[in-house]
Design a protein around this motif. Structure first.
Motif, short mmCIF file in Angstrom:
data_model
loop_
_atom_site.label_atom_id
_atom_site.label_comp_id
_atom_site.label_asym_id
_atom_site.label_seq_id
_atom_site.Cartn_x
_atom_site.Cartn_y
_atom_site.Cartn_z
N SER A 292 -12.08 6.76 -0.88
CA SER A 292 -11.74 5.57 -1.88
C SER A 292 -12.21 5.66 -3.27
O SER A 292 -11.55 5.69 -4.44
CB SER A 292 -12.16 4.14 -1.32
OG SER A 292 -11.71 3.85 -0.39
N MET B 20 0.76 -1.33 -0.03
CA MET B 20 0.03 0.25 -0.05
C MET B 20 0.79 1.27 -0.14
O MET B 20 0.38 2.08 -0.38
CB MET B 20 -1.21 0.11 0.94
CG MET B 20 -2.26 -0.99 1.00
SD MET B 20 -3.12 -0.87 -0.33
CE MET B 20 -3.85 0.89 -0.08
N LYS B 21 2.01 1.00 0.33
CA LYS B 21 2.99 2.25 0.37
C LYS B 21 3.23 2.49 -1.03
O LYS B 21 3.64 3.84 -1.44
CB LYS B 21 4.35 2.02 1.30
CG LYS B 21 4.32 2.11 2.66
CD LYS B 21 5.41 1.84 3.54
CE LYS B 21 5.02 1.84 5.05
NZ LYS B 21 6.29 1.58 5.83
N SER C 220 -15.53 -1.12 5.79
CA SER C 220 -14.50 -0.34 6.64
C SER C 220 -14.86 -0.64 8.01
O SER C 220 -15.86 -0.34 8.50
CB SER C 220 -14.26 1.04 6.15
OG SER C 220 -13.63 1.65 7.06
N LYS D 9 2.09 3.23 -4.62
CA LYS D 9 0.79 3.23 -5.14
C LYS D 9 1.08 2.78 -6.68
O LYS D 9 -0.02 2.60 -7.29
CB LYS D 9 0.57 4.78 -5.21
CG LYS D 9 0.32 5.27 -3.97
CD LYS D 9 -0.80 4.94 -3.26
CE LYS D 9 -1.26 5.46 -2.02
NZ LYS D 9 -2.28 4.94 -1.15
N SER E 273 -13.54 4.07 8.40
CA SER E 273 -13.96 5.03 7.38
C SER E 273 -14.87 5.24 6.41
O SER E 273 -15.64 4.13 6.20
CB SER E 273 -12.51 5.20 6.75
OG SER E 273 -12.07 4.08 6.30
N TRP F 295 -8.40 0.19 2.64
CA TRP F 295 -7.25 -0.16 3.50
C TRP F 295 -6.53 1.34 3.61
O TRP F 295 -6.53 1.81 2.30
CB TRP F 295 -6.37 -0.94 2.78
CG TRP F 295 -6.54 -2.48 2.78
CD1 TRP F 295 -7.75 -3.05 3.43
CD2 TRP F 295 -5.73 -3.73 2.16
NE1 TRP F 295 -7.60 -4.53 3.24
CE2 TRP F 295 -6.49 -4.87 2.46
CE3 TRP F 295 -5.03 -3.76 1.26
CZ2 TRP F 295 -6.32 -6.18 2.03
CZ3 TRP F 295 -4.56 -4.85 0.93
CH2 TRP F 295 -5.18 -6.17 1.18
N TRP F 296 -6.21 1.67 4.57
CA TRP F 296 -5.37 3.02 4.71
C TRP F 296 -6.22 3.95 4.12
O TRP F 296 -5.66 4.88 3.41
CB TRP F 296 -3.90 2.79 4.24
CG TRP F 296 -3.03 1.98 4.80
CD1 TRP F 296 -3.17 1.12 5.95
CD2 TRP F 296 -1.69 1.87 4.64
NE1 TRP F 296 -2.31 0.47 6.08
CE2 TRP F 296 -1.28 0.67 5.37
CE3 TRP F 296 -0.58 2.59 3.60
CZ2 TRP F 296 0.14 0.71 5.39
CZ3 TRP F 296 0.59 1.80 3.80
CH2 TRP F 296 1.01 1.08 4.66
N TYR F 297 -7.53 4.07 4.17
CA TYR F 297 -8.38 5.02 3.99
C TYR F 297 -8.62 5.02 2.28
O TYR F 297 -9.33 5.82 1.72
CB TYR F 297 -8.03 6.50 4.38
CG TYR F 297 -7.99 6.60 5.67
CD1 TYR F 297 -8.87 6.61 6.47
CD2 TYR F 297 -6.65 6.41 6.30
CE1 TYR F 297 -8.83 6.48 8.05
CE2 TYR F 297 -6.42 6.57 7.58
CZ TYR F 297 -7.50 6.63 8.55
OH TYR F 297 -7.42 6.65 9.84
N THR F 298 -8.22 4.10 1.59
CA THR F 298 -8.58 3.98 0.02
C THR F 298 -8.59 2.56 -0.31
O THR F 298 -8.57 1.56 0.44
CB THR F 298 -7.37 4.56 -0.76
OG1 THR F 298 -7.79 4.93 -2.11
CG2 THR F 298 -6.13 3.81 -0.45
N PRO G 292 -7.51 -1.16 -2.01
CA PRO G 292 -6.12 -1.72 -2.33
C PRO G 292 -5.89 -1.55 -3.65
O PRO G 292 -6.65 -1.68 -4.69
CB PRO G 292 -6.42 -3.17 -1.71
CG PRO G 292 -7.89 -3.37 -1.48
CD PRO G 292 -8.52 -1.88 -1.45
N THR G 293 -4.39 -1.88 -3.61
CA THR G 293 -3.83 -1.54 -5.02
C THR G 293 -4.35 -2.55 -5.91
O THR G 293 -4.34 -2.53 -7.15
CB THR G 293 -2.30 -1.51 -5.01
OG1 THR G 293 -1.88 -2.60 -4.40
CG2 THR G 293 -1.90 -0.35 -4.23
#
Length: 86
Positions: A66, A1-2, A58, A4, A61, A30-33, A35-36
Motif C-alpha cells: 500500500s 476497487m476494480k 490488515s 483504479k 498483508s 483492501w485487495w493488498y492496497t 482503498p480508493t
C-alpha cells in the motif's frame, strides 16, 4: 476497487490542513492496497511540503504494498513512516 480511477466522495473537509507539517493517513488494506477513497483524500488537498505517514490494518498483508503504491501514485510528496496496526 476494480476501477483504479474511482474516487469515492468524502463527507466533510479538514479546513486547517495547512497548519500541519505531518499528515497521518490511516486505512484498512483492501485487495493488498489502500482503498480508493485514500486517493480522494490525497487529491483533495495541497500536501506539498508535508510529510505523509501511513498506518493501516490488515488481516493478512503488510503495509509495504500500500505504501509503495501511494508513493508511486504521488511521487511529488514526501513519504515518511509506515506502520501496520494489528
Amino acid at each position: 476497487m476494480k476501477d483504479k480511477s474511482s474516487r469515492p466522495a468524502i463527507q466533510g473537509k479538514c479546513d486547517n490542513i495547512a497548519d500541519y507539517d505531518t499528515v497521518w493517513i490511516g486505512f484498512p488494506i483492501w485487495w493488498y492496497t489502500a482503498p480508493t477513497i485514500v486517493n480522494t483524500f490525497i487529491e483533495a488537498y495541497n500536501l506539498s511540503g508535508k510529510t505523509l505517514n501511513v498506518f493501516a490494518t490488515s488481516g493478512g498483508s503488510t503495509v509495504d504494498g500500500s505504501y509503495n503504491d501511494l508513493k508511486k501514485a504521488y511521487p511529488q510528496y514526501k513519504w515518511g513512516e509506515k506502520w501496520l496496526m494489528n
